[in-house]
Design a protein around this motif. Structure first.
Motif, PDB file in Angstrom:
ATOM      1  N   TYR A  54      -3.366   5.990 -11.185  1.00 26.20           N
ATOM      2  CA  TYR A  54      -3.090   5.204 -12.263  1.00 26.20           C
ATOM      3  C   TYR A  54      -2.978   3.728 -11.691  1.00 26.20           C
ATOM      4  O   TYR A  54      -2.607   3.446 -10.479  1.00 26.20           O
ATOM      5  CB  TYR A  54      -1.478   5.720 -12.440  1.00 26.20           C
ATOM      6  N   PRO A  55      -3.494   2.735 -12.343  1.00 25.50           N
ATOM      7  CA  PRO A  55      -3.549   1.378 -11.623  1.00 25.50           C
ATOM      8  C   PRO A  55      -2.240   0.586 -11.657  1.00 25.50           C
ATOM      9  O   PRO A  55      -2.000  -0.337 -12.354  1.00 25.50           O
ATOM     10  CB  PRO A  55      -4.616   0.585 -12.703  1.00 25.50           C
ATOM     11  N   ASP A  56      -1.385   0.910 -10.704  1.00 30.33           N
ATOM     12  CA  ASP A  56      -0.061   0.437 -10.612  1.00 30.33           C
ATOM     13  C   ASP A  56      -0.515  -0.837  -9.492  1.00 30.33           C
ATOM     14  O   ASP A  56      -1.619  -1.156  -9.094  1.00 30.33           O
ATOM     15  CB  ASP A  56       0.823   1.171  -9.931  1.00 30.33           C
ATOM     16  N   LEU A  57       0.411  -1.778  -9.041  1.00 33.15           N
ATOM     17  CA  LEU A  57       0.317  -2.672  -8.286  1.00 33.15           C
ATOM     18  C   LEU A  57      -0.308  -2.318  -7.089  1.00 33.15           C
ATOM     19  O   LEU A  57      -1.221  -3.097  -6.446  1.00 33.15           O
ATOM     20  CB  LEU A  57       1.727  -3.410  -7.839  1.00 33.15           C
ATOM     21  N   VAL A  58       0.059  -1.284  -6.298  1.00 34.31           N
ATOM     22  CA  VAL A  58      -0.249  -0.908  -5.090  1.00 34.31           C
ATOM     23  C   VAL A  58      -1.825  -0.367  -5.118  1.00 34.31           C
ATOM     24  O   VAL A  58      -2.710  -0.780  -4.143  1.00 34.31           O
ATOM     25  CB  VAL A  58       0.480   0.244  -4.412  1.00 34.31           C
ATOM     26  N   SER A  59      -2.214   0.185  -6.139  1.00 31.88           N
ATOM     27  CA  SER A  59      -3.296   0.552  -6.354  1.00 31.88           C
ATOM     28  C   SER A  59      -4.316  -0.437  -6.544  1.00 31.88           C
ATOM     29  O   SER A  59      -5.303  -0.559  -6.104  1.00 31.88           O
ATOM     30  CB  SER A  59      -3.375   1.508  -7.503  1.00 31.88           C
ATOM     31  N   VAL A  60      -4.113  -1.324  -7.382  1.00 27.78           N
ATOM     32  CA  VAL A  60      -4.935  -2.608  -7.805  1.00 27.78           C
ATOM     33  C   VAL A  60      -5.009  -3.529  -6.395  1.00 27.78           C
ATOM     34  O   VAL A  60      -6.026  -3.659  -6.124  1.00 27.78           O
ATOM     35  CB  VAL A  60      -4.355  -3.578  -8.962  1.00 27.78           C
ATOM     36  N   GLY A  61      -3.820  -3.543  -5.757  1.00 22.68           N
ATOM     37  CA  GLY A  61      -3.660  -4.447  -4.558  1.00 22.68           C
ATOM     38  C   GLY A  61      -4.465  -3.982  -3.389  1.00 22.68           C
ATOM     39  O   GLY A  61      -5.115  -4.597  -2.885  1.00 22.68           O
ATOM     40  N   ASN A  62      -4.386  -2.176  -3.316  1.00 20.16           N
ATOM     41  CA  ASN A  62      -5.260  -1.736  -2.294  1.00 20.16           C
ATOM     42  C   ASN A  62      -6.680  -2.126  -2.579  1.00 20.16           C
ATOM     43  O   ASN A  62      -7.576  -2.365  -1.525  1.00 20.16           O
ATOM     44  CB  ASN A  62      -4.945  -0.279  -2.155  1.00 20.16           C
ATOM     45  N   THR A  63      -7.173  -2.177  -3.701  1.00 23.53           N
ATOM     46  CA  THR A  63      -8.476  -2.356  -4.085  1.00 23.53           C
ATOM     47  C   THR A  63      -8.646  -3.917  -3.730  1.00 23.53           C
ATOM     48  O   THR A  63     -10.005  -3.951  -3.101  1.00 23.53           O
ATOM     49  CB  THR A  63      -8.676  -2.061  -5.567  1.00 23.53           C
ATOM     50  N   THR A  64      -8.162  -4.715  -4.163  1.00 19.84           N
ATOM     51  CA  THR A  64      -8.301  -6.156  -3.646  1.00 19.84           C
ATOM     52  C   THR A  64      -8.322  -6.340  -2.445  1.00 19.84           C
ATOM     53  O   THR A  64      -9.341  -6.775  -1.833  1.00 19.84           O
ATOM     54  CB  THR A  64      -7.086  -6.900  -4.354  1.00 19.84           C
ATOM     55  N   LEU A  65      -7.191  -5.467  -1.673  1.00 16.66           N
ATOM     56  CA  LEU A  65      -7.182  -5.837  -0.206  1.00 16.66           C
ATOM     57  C   LEU A  65      -8.641  -5.577   0.568  1.00 16.66           C
ATOM     58  O   LEU A  65      -9.093  -5.989   1.332  1.00 16.66           O
ATOM     59  CB  LEU A  65      -6.216  -5.116   0.453  1.00 16.66           C
ATOM     60  N   ASN A  66      -9.162  -4.356  -0.065  1.00 16.23           N
ATOM     61  CA  ASN A  66     -10.466  -3.835   0.409  1.00 16.23           C
ATOM     62  C   ASN A  66     -11.699  -4.528   0.197  1.00 16.23           C
ATOM     63  O   ASN A  66     -12.393  -4.784   1.102  1.00 16.23           O
ATOM     64  CB  ASN A  66     -10.385  -2.492   0.186  1.00 16.23           C
ATOM     65  N   GLN A  67     -11.723  -5.035  -1.142  1.00 12.08           N
ATOM     66  CA  GLN A  67     -12.949  -5.863  -1.599  1.00 12.08           C
ATOM     67  C   GLN A  67     -12.829  -7.410  -0.997  1.00 12.08           C
ATOM     68  O   GLN A  67     -13.746  -7.809  -0.471  1.00 12.08           O
ATOM     69  CB  GLN A  67     -12.942  -5.903  -3.199  1.00 12.08           C
ATOM     70  N   THR A  68     -11.600  -7.909  -0.490  1.00 14.96           N
ATOM     71  CA  THR A  68     -11.602  -9.278  -0.182  1.00 14.96           C
ATOM     72  C   THR A  68     -11.193  -9.157   1.543  1.00 14.96           C
ATOM     73  O   THR A  68     -11.573 -10.028   2.214  1.00 14.96           O
ATOM     74  CB  THR A  68     -10.255  -9.831  -0.777  1.00 14.96           C
TER      75      THR A  68
ATOM     76  N   GLN B 226      -8.326  -9.239   2.356  1.00  9.80           N
ATOM     77  CA  GLN B 226      -7.074 -10.087   2.899  1.00  9.80           C
ATOM     78  C   GLN B 226      -5.837  -9.246   2.871  1.00  9.80           C
ATOM     79  O   GLN B 226      -5.104  -9.075   2.116  1.00  9.80           O
ATOM     80  CB  GLN B 226      -7.116 -11.170   2.004  1.00  9.80           C
ATOM     81  N   ALA B 227      -5.666  -8.518   3.962  1.00  9.84           N
ATOM     82  CA  ALA B 227      -4.882  -7.347   3.984  1.00  9.84           C
ATOM     83  C   ALA B 227      -3.409  -8.007   4.158  1.00  9.84           C
ATOM     84  O   ALA B 227      -2.479  -7.369   3.417  1.00  9.84           O
ATOM     85  CB  ALA B 227      -4.721  -6.707   5.526  1.00  9.84           C
ATOM     86  N   ILE B 228      -3.268  -9.190   4.801  1.00  7.32           N
ATOM     87  CA  ILE B 228      -1.913  -9.707   5.114  1.00  7.32           C
ATOM     88  C   ILE B 228      -1.495 -10.462   3.906  1.00  7.32           C
ATOM     89  O   ILE B 228      -0.319 -10.327   3.313  1.00  7.32           O
ATOM     90  CB  ILE B 228      -1.812 -10.918   6.128  1.00  7.32           C
TER      91      ILE B 228
END
Ligand SMILES: N[C@@H](CCC(=O)N[C@@H](CS)C(=O)NCC(=O)O)C(=O)O
Lengths: 341, 396
Positions: B345-359, B361-363
């Motif tokens: 389910y695309p919640d904040l953490v799911s979308v955020g993790n994907t973003t984190l991984n694509q960019t 920018q973990a911090i």
């Protein structure tokens, strides 16, 4: 998995806050002190990195880890494997949890430049494909307008998928699940019409299907996925080692050196190239700050690139992949080692 | 005048300050604060330096860049070409949606089960305890997997979907229902609903005043309910009773049109609701049991009926015991919603993790997560504290 990726990110944040700046050479020293190479691999992708029934890791990516460990430590088993999902892999490498990431990872500009990574030479040239249930009657990717498609997050797969459908003005609904087993289960349960990933991955997933013949891989390949090992930036010495271990495996195949004739070749070969590669003619090891038998040990442990390919993903395995573009350049493939000299 | 003698008076300057307890405590606090700031600054600058040395991008500039990945469900329009910032917004709204619905449903379900557990009917009470014990003692992540598996494995494919009612479909692609086609009358129905709610509030105030004056009671609840149901329906009929529905229709791979509840959302909502309701049930039961039995007896001897005893004597006192622990259940549910990643389910953490991984920018991504969850939690706490102080017993 979720918690783990979160922890990995957290560990990375913490590590970035207190860690000392990377000093060239520290990875090699650390590996030697530890007596063990830490290798980040897949959570279980048959043919690439997958634990067998006794828990021993097997696969093409795993063999790369073994070759590096053999070159540095003289022992291909001195590796500790960390299974990583697509989401966890980069933070694990950045934070120093693993020394090298050998996990079907596509070399892209963004990853190369903004993640603090260096990619070593490509070990498998791949491309993204699609798998569907045969009963759907789909023949081509272009029939997939409106389909529900299972995909793993944090992959190039996910991005190519969106690009491809946009470019072809088609719609799709993604089902995005991080855990490999879960996303496969969702596809097999019928949650998705199609499954997309690197075509090597498709072959692997299909081979684990309850009934592999019920699924077919569509003919189109929609992207380039050059897969290779990656290391942290800032440690050129270690980067060089990983780079040249991969080249050595390919060069060995070019010279016809394999795990069987290796010893004989070192004793008797008059070919200066082979002598340099196997350390009969010293110098190469010294440049890498390794023993002269670095490449010898690597090839002894896992064989040359061709042997690695055949054993893990070749026509006689469950994956049944042809060499194709992964053949040597001399056979019309893309595998071309820089000269070891 | 006598000059006070004593050591203190002879001290001046720093020494005097040091021997003044109040000044000393200020100094201590200032030093402590300074150290904390220094440590924070050290961590921050060191982080930046390390990231730079490792050639890892930093900063929030990536939020303006195109995300490039698709998201399966969204409350606002979103396409792969939209920015990472918008992707975060989509995730945030999805989290809010599931958390809010989950809190409402878990409260209702939990209250019912909690009261049932106190039932004098042996079977009902035992069934309610079984519900609580089973759900409370299995990790919620496992429960999510089970719900998701049940939905995707047991339900048929869209082509063989169940159709329990015309236009309603149940398949492993989700739950599809007809969507009313946009009509101006819907706006009027909304106004009618609002009006009904306002009238109900007014009615309640009037009934209360009248009861205080005359002692006469008025059936406020049935009347309000009738109004809230009837007024929108009347508005709808006056508007010509439009019955245009967009039916979900099987087209190609899946149903098009109508409203879809995805398996991911369904599994997450079910899992979070049932899990949290088990805890709330225990809190409700404990709260009711916590009210002295003498209160019930006293009320009964005044001749109040059982429902009224519950409504006017037991519940107001029980609520004081129920609200604070329930608040922390609400916080838990909200935080547990981040397990959505596990079932897609695309919640904040799911979308955020994907973003984190694509960019990479973990911090930054982790900072966004923490800020959002902290704000949610603080908002829930503030609201519940306000509510708690409102229902606190006023000593007369
Ligand atoms: N090559 C792509 C995709 C790599 C990838 O993660 N593929 C999936 C599907 S084959 C996988 O290996 N999953 C296994 C896992 O998550 O452990 C990339 O680098 O982004």
């Amino acid at each position: 998995m979720t918690l783990k990726s979160f922890l990995a990110a957290g560990a990375f944040v913490a590590a970035s806050a207190v860690a000392m700046p990377a000093i060239a050479g520290e990875t090699l020293d650390a590996v030697r002190d530890r007596g063990e190479l830490r290798c980040g691999v897949n959570t279980g992708l048959a043919g690439f990195s997958n634990p067998d029934s006794e828990g021993n890791w097997q696969g093409l990516d795993v063999d790369v880890c073994k070759a590096i460990a053999a070159s540095i430590l003289g022992d291909a088993d001195a590796v500790s494997y960390t299974p990583l999902t697509a989401q966890q892999r980069f933070t694990a490498l950045q934070s120093g949890e693993v020394d090298v990431l050998s996990r079907n990872t596509t070399w892209t500009l963004t990853r190369d430049t903004s993640l603090g990574l260096h990619f070593a030479p490509i070990t498998f040239y791949d491309g993204q494909g699609f798998m569907v249930r045969k009963e759907l009657g789909v023949e081509s990717v272009h029939d997939l307008d409106g389909a529900t498609i299972c995909v793993q997050p944090g992959t190039t797969t996910e991005l190519n998928l969106a690009d491809f459908f946009r470019a072809n003005e088609m719609d799709f609904e993604p089902v995005v699940i991080e855990d490999f087993e879960e996303v496969n289960a969702a596809y097999f349960a019928g949650r998705c019409d199609a499954y997309t990933t690197d075509s090597s991955g498709l072959a692997s997933v299909r081979s684990t299907a309850p009934d592999p013949t019920a699924h077919m891989i569509l003919p189109e390949i929609i992207s380039k996925e050059p897969l290779g090992p990656a290391v942290r930036q800032g440690d050129d010495e270690f980067f060089n080692i990983v780079k040249w271990v991969v080249y050595a495996l390919i060069e060995a195949e070019e010279y016809g050196v394999n795990s069987e004739n290796l010893e004989e070749m070192r004793e008797t070969s008059e070919n200066p190239g082979i002598k340099r590669l196997l350390g009969a003619e010293p110098g190469m090891g010294e440049h890498l700050d390794l023993e002269e038998d670095w490449a010898y040990n690597a090839i002894e442990a896992v064989g040359n690139y061709g042997e690695i390919f055949e054993r893990n993903v070749g026509p006689d395995t469950d994956l049944g992949l042809e060499r194709g573009i992964n053949g040597l350049w001399t056979d019309g493939g893309l595998m071309y080692a820089m000269p070891v000299r | 005048m006598t000059v006070p003698t004593g050591v203190e008076t002879n001290r001046t300057g720093v020494a005097a300050l040091w021997h003044d307890p109040q000044a000393r405590s200020i100094i201590y606090q200032a030093v402590a604060l300074g150290l904390v700031i220094l440590a924070g600054w050290y961590l921050f600058s060191n982080t930046l330096q390390n990231l730079e040395e490792r050639n890892i991008s930093t900063g929030f500039g990536f939020l303006d860049r195109s995300a490039g990945f698709s998201i399966s469900e969204s409350l606002v329009s979103y396409e792969a070409s939209d920015t990472y910032g918008r992707a975060f917004l989509v995730g945030l709204l999805n989290t809010l949606q599931v958390a809010l619905l989950g809190i409402i449903l878990a409260t209702i379900l939990g209250t019912i089960v909690g009261i049932l557990r106190l039932s004098t009917n042996w079977l009902v009470a035992k069934l309610a305890s079984a519900y609580v014990e089973i759900l409370r003692n299995i990790p919620v992540l496992l429960q999510l997997f089970v719900w998701y598996g049940v939905i995707t494995i047991t339900l048929p494919s869209p082509r063989q979907a169940f159709e329990p009612m015309p236009g309603v479909f149940l398949s492993n692609r989700g739950f599809m229902i007809p969507a009313p086609v946009d009509d101006p009358v819907h706006g009027y129905m909304g106004i009618a609903l609002l009006l009904a709610i306002l009238l109900s509030l007014a009615l309640r105030a009037w009934a209360r005043r009248r009861q205080n004056r005359t002692g006469l009671q008025f059936p406020v609840f049935p009347c309000s309910l009738a109004m809230i149901l009837a007024l929108p329906i009347i508005a709808w009929m006056v508007g010509g009773a439009p019955v245009v529905f967009e039916l979900p229709i099987l087209e190609g791979f899946n149903f098009q049109g109508g409203i879809t509840l995805s398996p991911e959302f369904g599994a997450l909502l079910l899992g979070l609701t049932t899990y949290t309701s088990a805890f709330i049930a225990e809190i409700v039961r404990g709260g009711i049991l916590g009210v002295d039995h003498g209160q019930t007896e006293a009320a009964a001897s005044l001749g109040l009926r059982r429902v009224r005893v519950l409504r006017f004597i037991v519940l107001p006192q029980a609520l004081r015991l129920i609200v604070p622990p329930t608040t922390s259940q609400y916080l838990n549910l909200t935080k547990n919603s981040s397990l959505a990643v596990a079932i897609g389910y695309p919640d904040l953490v799911s979308v955020g993790n994907t973003t984190l991984n694509q960019t990479g920018q973990a911090i930054e991504a982790v900072t966004i997560f923490m800020t959002v969850y902290l704000s949610f939690s603080l908002a829930i706490s503030v609201f519940m504290n306000w509510y708690n102080s409102r229902i606190a017993l006023v000593e007369r």
